[in-house]
Design a protein around this motif. Structure first.
Motif, short mmCIF file in Angstrom:
data_model
loop_
_atom_site.label_atom_id
_atom_site.label_comp_id
_atom_site.label_asym_id
_atom_site.label_seq_id
_atom_site.Cartn_x
_atom_site.Cartn_y
_atom_site.Cartn_z
N LEU A 129 41.64 28.86 51.04
CA LEU A 129 41.47 30.15 50.35
C LEU A 129 41.99 30.07 48.92
O LEU A 129 41.32 30.52 47.98
N ILE A 130 43.14 29.48 48.75
CA ILE A 130 43.72 29.30 47.41
C ILE A 130 42.82 28.40 46.57
O ILE A 130 42.53 28.70 45.40
N ASP A 131 42.34 27.32 47.15
CA ASP A 131 41.46 26.39 46.42
C ASP A 131 40.17 27.06 45.97
O ASP A 131 39.73 26.86 44.83
N VAL A 132 39.57 27.85 46.84
CA VAL A 132 38.33 28.54 46.48
C VAL A 132 38.57 29.51 45.33
O VAL A 132 37.80 29.56 44.37
N PHE A 133 39.64 30.28 45.40
CA PHE A 133 39.95 31.22 44.32
C PHE A 133 40.06 30.49 42.98
O PHE A 133 39.45 30.87 41.99
N HIS A 134 40.83 29.41 42.97
CA HIS A 134 41.08 28.70 41.72
C HIS A 134 39.90 27.84 41.26
O HIS A 134 39.82 27.48 40.08
N LYS A 135 38.98 27.59 42.14
CA LYS A 135 37.73 26.91 41.76
C LYS A 135 36.93 27.78 40.78
O LYS A 135 36.25 27.27 39.90
N TYR A 136 37.05 29.10 40.92
CA TYR A 136 36.29 30.03 40.08
C TYR A 136 37.13 30.71 39.00
O TYR A 136 36.60 31.13 37.99
N SER A 137 38.42 30.84 39.22
CA SER A 137 39.26 31.58 38.25
C SER A 137 39.51 30.75 37.00
O SER A 137 39.50 29.52 37.05
N GLY A 138 39.72 31.44 35.89
CA GLY A 138 40.16 30.79 34.66
C GLY A 138 39.09 30.13 33.82
O GLY A 138 39.40 29.55 32.79
N LYS A 139 37.85 30.21 34.22
CA LYS A 139 36.79 29.62 33.41
C LYS A 139 36.55 30.44 32.14
O LYS A 139 36.14 29.91 31.13
N GLU A 140 36.84 31.75 32.21
CA GLU A 140 36.62 32.63 31.06
C GLU A 140 37.91 33.17 30.45
O GLU A 140 37.94 33.47 29.28
N LEU A 198 40.12 36.50 38.22
CA LEU A 198 38.66 36.38 38.18
C LEU A 198 38.10 37.48 37.28
O LEU A 198 38.39 38.66 37.48
N THR A 199 37.28 37.08 36.32
CA THR A 199 36.53 38.05 35.54
C THR A 199 35.33 38.48 36.37
O THR A 199 35.07 37.94 37.45
N LYS A 200 34.58 39.43 35.87
CA LYS A 200 33.39 39.90 36.58
C LYS A 200 32.40 38.75 36.82
O LYS A 200 31.85 38.61 37.92
N LEU A 201 32.17 37.92 35.80
CA LEU A 201 31.25 36.79 35.96
C LEU A 201 31.78 35.77 36.96
O LEU A 201 31.03 35.25 37.79
N GLU A 202 33.06 35.48 36.90
CA GLU A 202 33.67 34.54 37.85
C GLU A 202 33.57 35.08 39.28
O GLU A 202 33.26 34.33 40.22
N LEU A 203 33.82 36.38 39.43
CA LEU A 203 33.71 37.01 40.74
C LEU A 203 32.27 36.93 41.25
O LEU A 203 32.02 36.61 42.41
N LYS A 204 31.33 37.20 40.37
CA LYS A 204 29.90 37.12 40.74
C LYS A 204 29.56 35.72 41.24
O LYS A 204 28.90 35.57 42.27
N ASN A 205 30.00 34.70 40.51
CA ASN A 205 29.71 33.33 40.92
C ASN A 205 30.36 32.99 42.26
O ASN A 205 29.74 32.34 43.11
N LEU A 206 31.59 33.44 42.46
CA LEU A 206 32.27 33.21 43.73
C LEU A 206 31.52 33.90 44.87
O LEU A 206 31.26 33.29 45.91
#
Length: 103
Positions: free
Chosen positions: A12-23, A29-37
């Motif tokens: 669960l932690i790994d999945v969150f951080h796979k998408y967080s912080g790109k923006e 998670l930003t809106k775009l990061e959340l959408k991708n997740l």
């Protein structure tokens, strides 16, 4: 996928951080990061993860502190709610299957 609770927590932690912080902040998670997740990880559980209105609604519901991003604690709330819903679905399916076997 992990077969134990500790492994599930790490996943669960790994999945969150796979998408967080790109923006922005690497811990949210930003809106775009959340959408991708949502699209990549939960697409089969959620209807319309590509629909901007659906993502906007989910973002509003998850963002408890109204800071415009979703942190890990807010994200876990979504995962917990989906997990409960899946468990209820499987319980109903099992009861239905049992009732067919005994009739």
């Amino acid at each position: 996928m992990s077969a134990n609770l500790k492994g599930a927590m790490v996943d669960l932690i790994d999945v969150f951080h796979k998408y967080s912080g790109k923006e922005g902040d690497k811990y949210t998670l930003t809106k775009l990061e959340l959408k991708n997740l949502l699209k990549n990880e939960l697409g089969e559980f959620l209807e319309g993860p590509n629909d901007a209105c659906v993502v906007e609604k989910i973002m509003r519901e998850l963002d408890d502190n109204k800071d415009g991003v979703v942190d890990f604690q807010e994200f876990v709330g979504l995962v917990a709610a989906l997990t409960v819903a899946c468990n209820e679905f499987f319980k109903m399916a099992l009861k239905h299957a049992e009732s067919i076997c005994y009739t």
